[in-house]
Design an enzyme around this catalytic site. Structure first.
Site, PDB file in Angstrom:
ATOM      1  N   GLY A  14       0.836  -1.192   0.000  1.00 30.48           N
ATOM      2  CA  GLY A  14       0.000   0.000   0.000  1.00 30.48           C
ATOM      3  C   GLY A  14       0.867   1.237   0.000  1.00 30.48           C
ATOM      4  O   GLY A  14       2.008   1.217  -0.472  1.00 30.48           O
ATOM      5  N   CYS A  15       0.362   2.306   0.550  1.00 36.08           N
ATOM      6  CA  CYS A  15       1.087   3.575   0.571  1.00 36.08           C
ATOM      7  C   CYS A  15       2.461   3.400   1.215  1.00 36.08           C
ATOM      8  O   CYS A  15       2.572   2.900   2.333  1.00 36.08           O
ATOM      9  CB  CYS A  15       0.277   4.605   1.352  1.00 36.08           C
TER      10      CYS A  15
END
Length: 175
Positions: A14-15
């Site tokens: 993810g981020c």
């Protein structure tokens, strides 16, 4: 820590802002760099990757001393930062640039990652399948400077984001 013995580990979860802090202060870690990997564009920008047209995934590349911190230990820490059952992104971040991937740099890392994934699947911790992919490492391009060590540079924003995205609650509930 011997600079002659350092290795690389590359993880997408993810981020990338949220993937630095869990590894950054561990023993044996020389650096954690936010960046992009797995795509076709050379040295892409954040905007290009975010468009979904480059094929890159946001990732962190960790330089570590395997005599102090093993790749197997890094993989175990990695799992705890992710939802390994969500192939379409992580938490509030959706799309292929946020997919969960363990990128291996050699056959030993591949074997360790595959065995760890199988153990997690077999553990029954999750009712759904573990869908994190295990792929060969590709060229890694560091992200822009303002993304590096974001949790230190902009801690209030980082804390709001990691909580608001659903990551913190998921980790607390499942791990």
């Amino acid at each position: 820590m011997s600079k002659d013995n350092l290795k690389k580990a590359t993880f997408a979860g993810g981020c990338f802002w949220c993937m630095v802090k869990p590894f950054d202060t561990l023993p044996g870690i020389a650096s954690v760099v936010s960046g992009y990997t797995g795509g076709d564009t050379v040295n892409p920008t954040y905007q290009q990757v975010g468009s979904g047209r480059t094929g890159h995934t946001e990732a962190v590349q960790i330089t570590y001393d395997p005599d102090i911190m093993s790749f197997a230990e890094l993989v175990e820490i990695y799992w705890i930062q992710t939802d390994p059952t969500d192939a379409s992104g992580q938490f509030a971040d959706r799309g292929s640039s946020y997919r969960p991937v363990i990128f291996y740099h050699d056959e030993e890392q591949k074997e360790v990652a595959e065995a760890s994934k199988k153990a997690l699947q077999d553990s029954g911790r999750f009712k759904q399948d573990i869908v994190t992919t295990i792929e060969p490492a590709n060229p890694f391009y560091p992200a822009e400077e303002y993304h590096q060590d974001f949790y230190k540079k902009n801690s209030a924003h980082y804390n709001r984001y990691s909580k608001g995205s659903g990551r913190v609650d998921f980790i607390n509930h499942h791990w």
